[in-house]
Design an enzyme around this catalytic site. Sequence first.
Site, PDB file in Angstrom:
ATOM      1  N   GLU A 194       2.123   6.489  -7.012  1.00 53.45           N
ATOM      2  CA  GLU A 194       1.023   7.297  -7.553  1.00 53.45           C
ATOM      3  C   GLU A 194       1.276   8.789  -7.352  1.00 53.45           C
ATOM      4  OE1 GLU A 194      -2.565   5.847  -5.756  1.00 53.45           O
ATOM      5  OE2 GLU A 194      -2.073   3.762  -6.238  1.00 53.45           O
ATOM      6  N   TYR A 228       0.814  -1.213   0.000  1.00 59.73           N
ATOM      7  CA  TYR A 228       0.000   0.000   0.000  1.00 59.73           C
ATOM      8  C   TYR A 228       0.852   1.269   0.000  1.00 59.73           C
ATOM      9  CZ  TYR A 228      -4.803  -1.775   0.352  1.00 59.73           C
ATOM     10  OH  TYR A 228      -6.027  -2.338   0.084  1.00 59.73           O
TER      11      TYR A 228
END
Length: 282
Positions: free
Chosen positions: A211, A204
Site C-alpha cells: 500500500e 499485514y
Amino acid sequence: MSLFAKRARLAARGGLAPLLPESMKGASWRRRQGASSVMAAPAMGTTRAAHNDVSQKRKRGPGALATAYLVIYNVIMTAGWLVIAVGLVRAYLAKGSYHGLYYSIEKPLKFFQTGALLEILHCAVGIVPSSVVLTGFQVMSRVFLTWAVTHSVREVQNEDSVLLFVVAWTITEIIRYSFYTFSLLNHLPYLIKWARYTLFIVLYPMGVTGELLTIYAALPYVQKTGLYSVTLPNKYNFSFDYHTFLILTMVSYIPLFPQLYFHMMRQRKKVLGHVEEYSKVE
C-alpha cells in the site's frame, strides 16, 4: 403518667405514630405487613429477571434473521475473494509473468472490496459486536487505495507493489470471511482459526508495504496532473492539495499500523495461547 401513656396521647393528637409492643400488635396488622412483604418480593424478582433477560440478549448476539443474513454475506464475500485468487493464478499461468496481473482481477477486486463497506453498517446497527471506528478505518483505507489511488492513477497499476497488497488482501480476506462464516454456524475448524490468528504476522506487513509503495509511486503523477486538487481562487474560497493529502496518509501509517498489528498479536495470544500451552504440557 407512664411513658407509654404519654406516647399514646401524642399519637391520638397526630403528633407521633403509636409505638406498640410486638405482643400488642393485632393479627390484622401482621397480615398487612405480610402482604406488603409478599408484594415487594415479586417486584424485586421481576427487576432481577428483567436484568437477566437484558444480559442474556446481549450475550446471545444477532437474532436468527440477522445470523442468516451474515452467513449469506460472508459466504458471498469468501466466494468473491476466491474468484480473485483463481483469477490471479490463471492469469499468471497464462502469461508466465506476474507483471500486469492487476488487469485480470480489476473488476472483481473493486466490486468485493467496495462490498466491504457493509461491514461498517453491520457494526453501526449492532448485528456485529465490533468497533465502528476501527472497522471503518480498516475498510475505508482499502476502499480509498482501490479507488482513489490505484483506479485513479492508472500509471501505478503495473507496479509490483499493487500485486503485493492484492495478494495479501486476497489471502487475508478468504481466511477472514471463512472464519466469520464458520463461527456463525458454530462449526469453526481449528485450521481456519489458526490461520486467522497466525498468517496475519506476515500478511499485514506485506499488505502495508504494498500500500505504501503504491501511494509513493502515485505521488509524481498526482503532483504533475493536479489530480483531485482544488486551487485558489475559487467561489468557495477553499483549497485542497491531494498530493499533500497522500503524503499525510502515508505518515498516518506510522502510529496506526503498530496499534492494529499488536492488537492482533494480543488477540492471537488470547485465542490460541491456551491451546499452545496445553500442547506443551502434552
